[in-house]
Design a protein around this motif. Structure first.
Motif, PDB file in Angstrom:
ATOM      1  N   GLN A 608       0.833  -1.200   0.000  1.00 11.56           N
ATOM      2  CA  GLN A 608       0.000   0.000   0.000  1.00 11.56           C
ATOM      3  C   GLN A 608       0.869   1.253   0.000  1.00 11.56           C
ATOM      4  OE1 GLN A 608      -2.816   0.247   3.201  1.00 11.56           O
ATOM      5  NE2 GLN A 608      -3.574   2.263   2.600  1.00 11.56           N
ATOM      6  N   LEU A 609       1.947   1.242   0.801  1.00 13.00           N
ATOM      7  CA  LEU A 609       2.874   2.377   0.817  1.00 13.00           C
ATOM      8  C   LEU A 609       3.536   2.542  -0.540  1.00 13.00           C
ATOM      9  CD1 LEU A 609       4.373   4.629   2.330  1.00 13.00           C
ATOM     10  CD2 LEU A 609       6.046   2.912   3.070  1.00 13.00           C
ATOM     11  N   LYS A 610       3.897   1.439  -1.158  1.00 14.44           N
ATOM     12  CA  LYS A 610       4.538   1.494  -2.471  1.00 14.44           C
ATOM     13  C   LYS A 610       3.578   2.077  -3.509  1.00 14.44           C
ATOM     14  CE  LYS A 610       7.249  -1.963  -3.474  1.00 14.44           C
ATOM     15  NZ  LYS A 610       7.741  -3.295  -3.917  1.00 14.44           N
ATOM     16  N   ALA A 611       2.325   1.631  -3.479  1.00 17.24           N
ATOM     17  CA  ALA A 611       1.331   2.149  -4.422  1.00 17.24           C
ATOM     18  C   ALA A 611       1.074   3.635  -4.183  1.00 17.24           C
ATOM     19  CB  ALA A 611       0.029   1.349  -4.299  1.00 17.24           C
ATOM     20  N   ASN A 612       1.038   4.039  -2.916  1.00 14.84           N
ATOM     21  CA  ASN A 612       0.859   5.464  -2.595  1.00 14.84           C
ATOM     22  C   ASN A 612       2.032   6.294  -3.115  1.00 14.84           C
ATOM     23  OD1 ASN A 612      -1.604   5.201  -1.329  1.00 14.84           O
ATOM     24  ND2 ASN A 612      -0.731   4.908   0.714  1.00 14.84           N
ATOM     25  N   ALA A 613       3.251   5.736  -2.981  1.00 17.03           N
ATOM     26  CA  ALA A 613       4.442   6.446  -3.462  1.00 17.03           C
ATOM     27  C   ALA A 613       4.346   6.690  -4.965  1.00 17.03           C
ATOM     28  CB  ALA A 613       5.697   5.638  -3.123  1.00 17.03           C
ATOM     29  N   VAL A 614       3.892   5.672  -5.700  1.00 14.92           N
ATOM     30  CA  VAL A 614       3.748   5.813  -7.150  1.00 14.92           C
ATOM     31  C   VAL A 614       2.794   6.951  -7.478  1.00 14.92           C
ATOM     32  CG1 VAL A 614       2.883   4.701  -9.252  1.00 14.92           C
ATOM     33  CG2 VAL A 614       4.313   3.410  -7.657  1.00 14.92           C
TER      34      VAL A 614
END
Length: 628
Positions: A608-614
């Motif tokens: 979820q953090l990775k997707a938010n970063a994108v």
């Protein structure tokens, strides 16, 4: 952009793919449905320009096909920084790289494409046992790692090339071809390469370079008088010279710089008539070839009429031009005014320099004995057997620098057979003399010396020691004795890097797909950074694989309580934190770099953090977000 960042490609530049894309750009009609190239369509597009015959002029040898496989095989190596062995690591733009030059040249493809102004190499002359190479080119990195003791050896060794080998010349060509092919990509359009050679391989070298660089880009084959006295012990002839084969990247673009004028040249200028314009020399006004008006009568200052030039010759200028020059006092009639007219050429008006010639004498550029003496002044050898026999004088390389670089430009000079470091030494000397600030990249294999010493173990150690001593001596110089600005401008330092396997364990797609091997692969990638690798190791691999030179400026920023490396004035952010936070992602995005690279490990499996970063980077216009 998807909800997942891209993976940073850890391979070296894909040269073959570049060639394919260039063909598709020029001939889009040859693309097939599967993205392949249709060579039949290419033949149709080129028409009669395609040679379909079986017999054609060209160079071939056993192993040439394998050379292309070697070139196209990307490298998964890296260059590890060694600040403790460097001088002024943080500020210098000079590089010394310890490693196999084939792998190093592959790694430099992204970062130094089209940036090198001059290349000088002094490769092995192939005189028997004088160069080493990996027996299996497809395993050159593995061979190098075993050779240098970085992994357990299992029989992979570098071999010597003996003159009793049936493929003696072929092995030399197999060694040289990939390196020349790769280095051509690094040259600027106005770049030039000088290659030292002798009679053993100069005929093959010329043919090889014609193929790699194009025969139309041949500049000259310089003859260097390398010894100052003949060898009376020679069986047939005393070999007094070497060749320096010279090619340009594009001959129509490259132009040599004029060399300084000599006292001998200027001695021909005098001023017998006390002309206010200064020293001059006279030149013939007639030639055997027919020009313009050919012949006509002229009258001298004494009233004598000259019907024309000597029989069989013609005036080289028109009568109107002649009369104009005479009125301007540019015609010399002799001391008594009755001589045959000659043109006065003033020293103040001639080109302030001389055109390079193809014969270089030892009196101008130095010889091998002087070169060895100079080396021993800077490197203290415990064993005389370790003093290299093929050292080149710095004067020889300074001549090349004078011809092909400019002191006011920070030209990059590459030598990937660095040997004793003569090229780096010559650059430091030339910069000292003309106030320039050239950059050098020296690459040398850590080949063991015949007799290991307390300080020197390999040829690469000689390279480093010599440059270190030269810089130390320069730092002691009295600045008042240096050229204006020279001491302030000169880059007195070098960054040292050593070739090693990638800091990141690559996923082995060829591993067996059974449960056991797959579990082992997954275990390796729980922590995919190799043991013992530092943050700087990771940073410089990311720079290299992202296309940034190894001397790019890096600033450390503190954002949201974490550390971020800002590269090239903020164009690239590299974050190597093992625990990324949403606050840090937003802080980086607010700075609006062009590209961001983070450790995949930093997300700790938080998709979820990775997707938010994108998405956060996307909203700030940052379209290149990758993880390693």
């Amino acid at each position: 952009m998807t909800d997942q960042p891209d993976k940073l490609d850890l391979r070296s530049h894909d040269i073959a793919e570049d060639k394919r894309q260039e063909l598709l750009r020029l001939f889009p009609e040859i693309r097939t449905e599967g993205g392949k190239l249709d060579f039949e369509r290419l033949k149709l597009a080129l028409g009669e320009s395609v040679d379909v015959g079986k017999e054609r002029y060209g160079m071939n040898w056993p192993g040439k096909a394998d050379c292309f496989k070697t070139i196209q095989m990307p490298s998964l190596a890296t260059l590890r920084p060694c600040p403790e062995e460097s001088i002024n690591f943080e500020t210098t733009e000079n590089l010394i790289i310890e490693g196999d030059n084939l792998e190093v040249l592959k790694l430099l493809q992204k970062s130094y494409l089209g940036k090198v102004k001059m290349i000088y190499i002094d490769p092995p002359y192939n005189t028997g046992n004088d160069f080493i190479y990996p027996d299996n080119y497809s395993e050159s990195l593995q061979t190098y790692l075993e050779y240098t003791g970085q992994v357990d050896a299992e029989g992979k060794k570098f071999s010597t090339n003996t003159d009793t080998d049936g493929r003696f010349h072929s092995k030399w060509l197999n060694m040289m071809y990939p390196r020349l092919y790769l280095v051509r990509n690094l040259m600027r359009d106005d770049g030039v390469i000088f290659v030292s050679c002798d009679d053993n391989e100069v005929h093959n070298l010329r043919a090889l370079m014609n193929e790699v660089f194009g025969e139309e880009n041949f500049i000259a084959s310089v003859i260097w008088q390398k010894v100052y006295s003949p060898k009376n012990s020679a069986r047939h002839f005393s070999e007094d010279h070497d060749y320096i084969v010279t090619y340009a990247r594009h001959a129509e673009v490259w132009r040599p710089q004029f060399l300084p004028r000599t006292k001998e040249q200027d001695s021909h200028y005098t001023n017998p008539d006390n002309d206010s314009r200064g020293l001059w020399m006279s030149d013939n006004l007639s030639a055997r070839n027919y020009y313009g008006e050919g012949t006509y009568a002229i009258t001298g200052p004494s009233g004598r009429v000259i019907e024309g030039p000597p029989q069989g010759r013609y005036w080289v200028i028109s009568k109107a031009k002649f009369l104009e020059l005479d009125r301007d006092g540019r015609i010399w009639w002799g001391a008594d005014g009755n001589g045959m007219p000659r043109l006065k050429r003033f020293l103040s008006e001639v080109k302030q320099g001389r055109v390079p010639q193809t014969l270089w004498s030892y009196s101008e550029v130095g010889h091998t004995q002087d070169a060895k003496k100079l080396l021993m002044e800077y490197v203290s050898f415990e064993q005389t057997d370790n003093v290299l026999d093929t050292v080149k004088p710095t004067g020889l390389i300074r001549r090349m620098l004078q011809i092909s670089t400019r002191p006011q430009e920070a030209d990059i000079v590459l030598d990937f057979f660095a040997g004793s470091g003569s090229t780096g030494h010559a650059i430091l000397e030339e910069d000292l003399g003309d106030g320039g600030n050239r950059r050098f990249i020296l690459v040398q294999l850590p080949e063991p010396l015949p007799k290991p010493e307390s300080r020197l173990k390999t040829i690469a150690d000689i390279t480093k020691e010599r440059i270190r001593r030269v810089i130390t001596e320069r730092n002691k110089e009295d600045e008042s004795k240096l050229p204006d600005g020279g001491a302030k401008k000169q880059d007195l330092g070098f960054k040292l890097f050593k070739l090693a396997d990638s800091n990141l364990k690559p996923w082995n797609a060829e591993a067996p797909h059974e449960v056991g091997p797959l579990e082992k692969q997954l275990d390796l990638h729980v922590d995919h950074i190799r043991e013992g690798r530092t943050e700087d190791d990771l940073l410089y691999e990311i720079l290299l694989k992202s296309g940034y030179p190894l001397t790019t400026s890096v600033e450390i920023l503190q954002l949201a309580g974490k550390q971020v490396h800002s590269v090239a004035g903020g164009l690239l952010f590299v974050c190597l934190e093992r625990e990324l936070t949403l606050e840090l992602i937003r802080a980086m995005a607010d700075k609006k770099p062009e590209r961001v690279v983070c450790l995949d490990e930093g997300f700790s499996g938080n998709d979820q953090l990775k997707a938010n970063a994108v998405q956060i980077f996307k909203t700030k216009g940052i379209t290149s977000f990758k993880t390693v």
